[in-house]
Structures are given as C-alpha cells and as structure tokens.
Write a protein that holds these residues in place. Structure first.
Motif, mmCIF file in Angstrom:
data_model
loop_
_atom_site.group_PDB
_atom_site.id
_atom_site.type_symbol
_atom_site.label_atom_id
_atom_site.label_comp_id
_atom_site.label_asym_id
_atom_site.label_seq_id
_atom_site.Cartn_x
_atom_site.Cartn_y
_atom_site.Cartn_z
ATOM 1 N N ASP A 188 12.559 -5.408 -4.449
ATOM 2 C CA ASP A 188 12.416 -4.110 -5.114
ATOM 3 C C ASP A 188 12.504 -4.304 -6.627
ATOM 4 O O ASP A 188 13.528 -4.733 -7.150
ATOM 5 C CB ASP A 188 13.537 -3.149 -4.666
ATOM 6 N N LEU A 189 11.432 -3.954 -7.312
ATOM 7 C CA LEU A 189 11.434 -4.090 -8.770
ATOM 8 C C LEU A 189 11.883 -2.794 -9.440
ATOM 9 O O LEU A 189 12.540 -2.823 -10.478
ATOM 10 C CB LEU A 189 10.038 -4.490 -9.264
ATOM 11 N N ASP B 182 7.130 7.800 8.610
ATOM 12 C CA ASP B 182 8.556 7.495 8.805
ATOM 13 C C ASP B 182 8.880 6.010 8.610
ATOM 14 O O ASP B 182 9.966 5.571 8.967
ATOM 15 C CB ASP B 182 9.053 7.990 10.167
ATOM 16 N N ALA B 183 7.960 5.256 8.046
ATOM 17 C CA ALA B 183 8.202 3.838 7.747
ATOM 18 C C ALA B 183 8.331 3.667 6.241
ATOM 19 O O ALA B 183 7.400 3.975 5.513
ATOM 20 C CB ALA B 183 7.056 2.978 8.264
ATOM 21 N N GLY B 184 9.473 3.203 5.763
ATOM 22 C CA GLY B 184 9.666 2.963 4.346
ATOM 23 C C GLY B 184 9.930 1.491 4.092
ATOM 24 O O GLY B 184 9.573 0.638 4.905
ATOM 25 N N SER B 185 10.621 1.218 2.990
ATOM 26 C CA SER B 185 10.874 -0.188 2.646
ATOM 27 C C SER B 185 11.838 -0.834 3.626
ATOM 28 O O SER B 185 11.894 -2.058 3.723
ATOM 29 C CB SER B 185 11.418 -0.315 1.223
ATOM 30 N N LYS B 186 12.593 -0.039 4.373
ATOM 31 C CA LYS B 186 13.498 -0.612 5.372
ATOM 32 C C LYS B 186 12.760 -0.999 6.653
ATOM 33 O O LYS B 186 13.363 -1.523 7.585
ATOM 34 C CB LYS B 186 14.658 0.338 5.656
ATOM 35 N N ILE C 249 -4.252 5.096 1.398
ATOM 36 C CA ILE C 249 -3.538 4.140 0.545
ATOM 37 C C ILE C 249 -2.051 4.484 0.526
ATOM 38 O O ILE C 249 -1.672 5.609 0.182
ATOM 39 C CB ILE C 249 -4.083 4.188 -0.895
ATOM 40 N N ILE C 250 -1.229 3.515 0.888
ATOM 41 C CA ILE C 250 0.221 3.723 0.812
ATOM 42 C C ILE C 250 0.615 3.491 -0.644
ATOM 43 O O ILE C 250 0.818 2.371 -1.082
ATOM 44 C CB ILE C 250 0.993 2.763 1.739
ATOM 45 N N THR C 251 0.718 4.584 -1.380
ATOM 46 C CA THR C 251 0.935 4.494 -2.824
ATOM 47 C C THR C 251 2.410 4.363 -3.193
ATOM 48 O O THR C 251 2.727 3.894 -4.273
ATOM 49 C CB THR C 251 0.392 5.737 -3.536
ATOM 50 N N GLY C 252 3.283 4.817 -2.300
ATOM 51 C CA GLY C 252 4.705 4.754 -2.615
ATOM 52 C C GLY C 252 5.536 4.517 -1.386
ATOM 53 O O GLY C 252 5.162 4.887 -0.267
ATOM 54 N N LEU C 253 6.656 3.834 -1.591
ATOM 55 C CA LEU C 253 7.606 3.603 -0.502
ATOM 56 C C LEU C 253 8.988 4.016 -0.968
ATOM 57 O O LEU C 253 9.465 3.528 -1.997
ATOM 58 C CB LEU C 253 7.668 2.118 -0.144
ATOM 59 N N SER C 254 9.601 4.908 -0.231
ATOM 60 C CA SER C 254 11.044 5.118 -0.354
ATOM 61 C C SER C 254 11.673 4.225 0.706
ATOM 62 O O SER C 254 10.987 3.445 1.351
ATOM 63 C CB SER C 254 11.396 6.574 -0.090
#
Lengths: 370, 370
Positions: free
Chosen positions: A288-289, B279-283, B305-310
């Motif tokens: 994570d940046l 429901d899929a994020g960086s975890k 496009i997956i532009t952001g990940l929480s």
C-alpha cells in the motif's frame, strides 16, 4: 527425514518479558503507551464535543483492544464484515454497526443469527435491492436495525442525494421486519460542510414524514479532529487512529511519534554501499503506497528510502544517508504507510513497553472477509 | 447476549461438491484444469531443455500442490523463509532450497534443526557476514550446503561480480561446517546474456581454484520460457506460473485464459450508472499494482476498471462498459494483478472443475515470514 522431530510447527512467538531485540523479524509490534495515548486523545476530543465515538475494529481486529477503547469511553464498535462482527460478538460486544451492504442467503442467515445473539446490531444499506433482501429474510424474525448509507462525496457506496436517502429510509421504516436506525456516511477528508448539508437535508425530509432519525454516523480517521464541524452527527467512527501510520502523519492527523505500530526488520544484505536489503517485504508491510512514492518510514535511518518491495525483501536506497549506514544483522524499525492492512497479515500482535514484551494477542478477526 | 449460540466461529468454508455460485464472497478459487495445464506446460518445457525445475512454493504455500509439481517432474522445491521450509519438511519434502540470507541465533537454530531432519537442505548467502554466521553456528553439526547468491542485474540481493562470487565460494568451501553448493540468481526478465556471462565467469574462477560448482540456479516466472538461453544453468526456479496472473499475461508469459486463480466477488452497490462497488478489497486482492493503473481484470466485464480499492470494497468504473452493466447481487470473477500475495491473505484455497468444488486445501504456510 528424521521422523522423531516434532511435526507441528513451533513458531518463534514472542512471550511477555521477552526483550524486543530478541524477537525474530519481520514482526509488527505495538507500543502500549502510544496505543493508550492514541485511545485517550481521541476519546477526550469526542467527549469534549459530546460526540459518541464508535471505533472501527478493522485496524486491530483484537477484542481486547476494543475493550480498551470501550473502557476509555467508546460507545459500541464498527465492523466491516459479518464474520468480523461474529468474532466480537463472541467476545461479548453487543453494540455493533456493520458498515456494509449485506446480500445473499448465506450472509443473511448469519446476520439473522447474530441479531438473535446481541442487542445492538445495526447494518447499513444504500439500495432498495439490499433493503428488500433484508426485509424479506428478516420476516418473522427479530427486527433488524438498518441505517441508510449516504455518499456525501466519498465516491464509494451510498445514496447520492438527501431525498434518495429519505426515500430509502421510508422503505426501511415501512417494513415490519426492519427498523430505520438513521444515516451513515464515510466521507472524503475535509468535506464537513458537505456532510452536514446532506444530513440536515435528509433529516428535514424524514421529519416531514414523521420518521425519527436517531443516529447520524460520520466517520474516518482523517476527519476525526474536524468531526465537531458536523454538528448534526451523533457519532463518529474511526479505526486507523488507534495505531496511526505514516499516511495519517503526513496528513497532519498525528505525528510520527504517535505511531504505535512499528515493523521490526533485519538488514540481511548490503550488496552495494548504497543498497540495503531487509527481511520485511510486502507480506509484512503490504505494498500500500497511499500516495507515497516509497514503502514505509525507517525510524533509525530517516533518509533511507524503501524504493522497492518484493514479497519477502525490502530494497532500501541508502544514498541520502550521511554518516553511519546500517550493517548486515542490524535491526531497524519501520513505520508502515498503512497500518490497518498489516494487522490482516499476521496471526498475533505483540505489545511492548520500554523494550519489553507486555502481551501477545491473537488477531482474532484476521482474514475474515465475508 | 444469547449464550446458547455457538462461541466458536463456524466459517462458511466451501466443501467438495459445492457449486461455485453458492460460495460466500470474496473468495479466491483455482481451476484444477488450468492448474494442471500450467504445471505440465512448464515441466514439459524444462524437460525438453534438460533443465531441472525447482518450483517456488510461495505462490501457493500448499504441500499438496508442491506434490503435484514434483509428481509432474520437478526436482525439489524453493522456499523463501525457514518457517515455509519447515512446513514443507513436515509434509515430507527433502530437497529444499531456501533463497534467503539466514542471520541471527533464533533462525540459525531452526535452520540447524531443519538440516538434521531432511537430506537436501540448501541456503544462499551473499556476504561474508552471513557465511561467517552460518559457519560458526554449524560447527560440530551436520554440514550445511550454501550457494552464493549473485546479483546478475536484479538489483536486490547478491554479490556484485563473478570474482566476488568466487571469493565467497572459497570462504564457504574452506569452512568445515559448510559445503559450497553452487551459484544462485534471481534476475531481471530478459537478461539471459548477463546471467550466462556471470555464471560462466564465476565458474571459471572456481575451476581455477579446483572448487566444484555443481548447481547453477536461475529463476523467475518472467524468465521461464527463455531459461534455455542460460545454458550454464542446471535448474530454474519459478513460483507464479502455477496460478499465473494478470501481470504474467501482460508480459506475454501466459494468456489470461491460463490464469488459474480467480477472485469471486459480488456487486454490493450501484450508487450511480457508472459506478459499481464490489465486496473484494485489498484484503482479498492486495493493492499490488505491478505497473498496472488498476487493481485487477474483471473477466465478466472486461471494459470495467477497478479504479480504487479500500480494504473491503472495490470501486469499479463502468463508463466504458457498453450494453449490460452488472447489477447488485451479481457475482463476478477477477483475475488478480499478482497471485502470490493473495495466497498469503487466506487460510484455505478452494479448487474447482466445471463449476463444482473439488477440494479445499489449507494454505499451510500462510503468514510465515520468519
């Protein structure tokens, strides 16, 4: 193969009383005093502004830490997924807000079971699809409390306008199996005016319909110390603050010294005068940046730059380090860019005071994404 | 709280026979046939070029998969850390190369215990500090085999020149408690000439000293199908190929269709016509970009496009999706940018064929970073 050797993996887990310098690296560790100060600082702010505080447990995923937060004055907790909530319900927590749209038979069944077990379960919804699913499943069961999630500029989940919020609230209130609990938002930082406007406008619509809007839940560590600029909010949710991290320090929400989590690492190689390799990679720090160009802050060598991360190695540029540079075998401490995701990589978290381990807690909700 | 409810967490784990469409998301799943094809494809290439193949188990961390790789013809395995190697030794593997500098009393003790248990343990070293530490600890013990790690342009660990490699090898060979095993490198992609040059030059020095250089270990999935361009190599190591991922496909080392790992996710929100939230994020995916501007490839909606990940949400831009767009509750499949790090987030991996779960394997070495 020598079959007399033990077959179960006897991991080098820290124990109370261990000196930090004896522990195997890489290892995340938490300073007890900085932890307690972070908890107290935020609770004090919330108390002074008469805001209820609802910590998000995702950052630590440890029931004992949530207990510390509640003992300091927090009113309930915030989870992101059902299985996180289940772990904390197991540990005795009753007031749990799950800030996620819950969909699908399997998850609804678990939610219903959880609702039977604890007195203060609440979820959020941002669409009539989600609300309809909840209403149908909870027919004939103990009613479920549902808040409407509002997109006040965060650009993630949430209804887009106050009147849409009111419309969805009416749908919840009209259902016999649901209870309308209020409004919730996860805003961008520094958007207090937008949050306040949205809440006030939605509340006006609801008042006109005679619908009580008891909870107005604002959130985010970046918005913590401006939370009082949303007077209509009844509570604030935040997770990251309990440990803090380099991202929060950069944004001015804390200092680097307030960062309770350090990742201990060892220098395993000095291939050139300007390069060091550490034994901490993305499987200890994550990649994570969060807007940084590099992967963490090395406390012991502030001019050193973690320019690259493999899964189990960090590549460090020492070219700006004047004077003494780290040697092979030397232990260093890293403040991660993002603390919450580090907790999710490890099975236990090690706590310390004055260089000595005080306790080791199981990261009880690690890996629970459903 | 209803104390009659079960207190242990009964997770919604997949079971053989389950339909994929019934499983809770987010969830990584592996296609058995693509997995077998990836294993066979690479082994066939290695066999045709008479290269020994040493799979890196970090990508799957599952002993049963390493057994599939060995049954297909692999000669030994590669681990990155001692505790990974211990898990695989527990599972019966004898020929294990740990490609890491091992330092410090605790780790050396575990290494010595491992060396007693299995017949083919090897480690690497790239400095006299590491070698001295190994030599001292292994005095009076079963000798340890050590390869010299060479930096052939990868810019991570490794001695910088062939004569430094030979010097370190002489140090290893001179020690009564160590055995010099050969050379190892983890190169940049497309640098076969540099690798060959380095190995040949180092081998010439060693031959002049009468030191046998039995193993010349090259590595990396990006270098897999050019491995034959390093004729001096005796073996090749690679991990990612077994599952493959979007990064490998972009580099031309496989097609998207060869990617055995998909992350199943559900659309939980459609806040606007152009936005979907999963429901899929960086975890579940990690935020590894690996040079991509976005966080994964959505098979079902390639223009999304997956532009952001929480941490627990993915924000998806649907603006380029012509025609039908995904609806709330819809399940989609994502090819991750980087597959190896996904394995390290979960406790089990689910395998399937024709939409039906075939087996569920414990990710035995998950979270082992020491």
């Amino acid at each position: 193969m020598d079959l007399s050797a033990p077959s179960s993996l006897d991991l080098p887990r820290p124990k109370p009383g261990d000196g930090l310098h004896t522990l195997s690296t890489p290892l995340p560790v938490i300073d007890e005093d900085k932890l307690a100060a972070n908890i107290a600082r935020v609770q004090s702010y919330m108390d002074s502004h008469k805001l209820a505080f609802r910590p998000h447990i995702k950052t630590h995923k440890i029931p004992a830490l949530a207990r510390q937060q509640v003992e300091a004055g927090a009113a309930g907790i915030n989870c992101q997924k059902i299985t996180e909530a289940e772990v904390f319900a197991d540990a005795g927590f009753e007031d749990i807000l799950i800030t996620f749209n819950i969909l699908g038979e399997q998850k609804l069944a678990r939610l219903a079971a959880l609702n039977e077990r604890i007195s203060g379960l609440k979820v959020v919804a941002d669409s009539i699809v989600t609300v309809t699913g909840l209403a149908a499943y909870f027919t004939g069961r103990k009613p479920l409390t549902v808040l409407v999630e509002c997109d006040t500029g965060g650009g993630r989940c949430g209804v887009q306008t106050p009147d849409e919020a009111a419309a969805l609230a009416r749908g919840i209130a009209a259902s016999r199996s649901l209870r309308f609990g209020g409004l919730m938002t996860y805003p961008k930082a520094n958007t207090e005016a937008a949050v306040e406007h949205f809440f006030i406008a939605a509340m006006a619509y609801l008042a006109a319909d005679g619908i009580d809007c008891r909870i107005r839940s604002n959130g985010g560590t970046p918005s913590l110390f401006s939370a009082h600029l949303v007077p209509s909010a009844t509570e604030h949710r935040a997770g990251t603050y309990i440990y803090n991290d380099r991202s929060m320090a950069r944004a001015g929400h804390c200092t680097l010294d307030d960062c309770a989590m350090h990742i201990l690492a060892t220098v395993v190689s000095r291939p050139t005068p300007e390069r060091a390799i550490l034994d901490a990679g993305s499987k200890a720090l994550t990649s994570d940046l969060l807007g940084f160009a590099d992967y963490g802050h090395i406390i012991d060598y502030p001019e050193a730059i973690i320019t690259g991360l493999s899964e189990e190695h960090a590549t460090v540029d020492l070219s700006k380090v004047e004077g003494i540079r780290p040697e092979i075998g030397e232990r260093i401490r890293i403040i991660p860019n993002h603390t919450c995701v580090v907790s999710n990589l490890f099975d236990v978290m090690t706590f310390h005071r004055n260089g000595v381990v005080t306790r080791v807690e199981e990261i009880a909700a690690r890996g629970l994404v459903w």
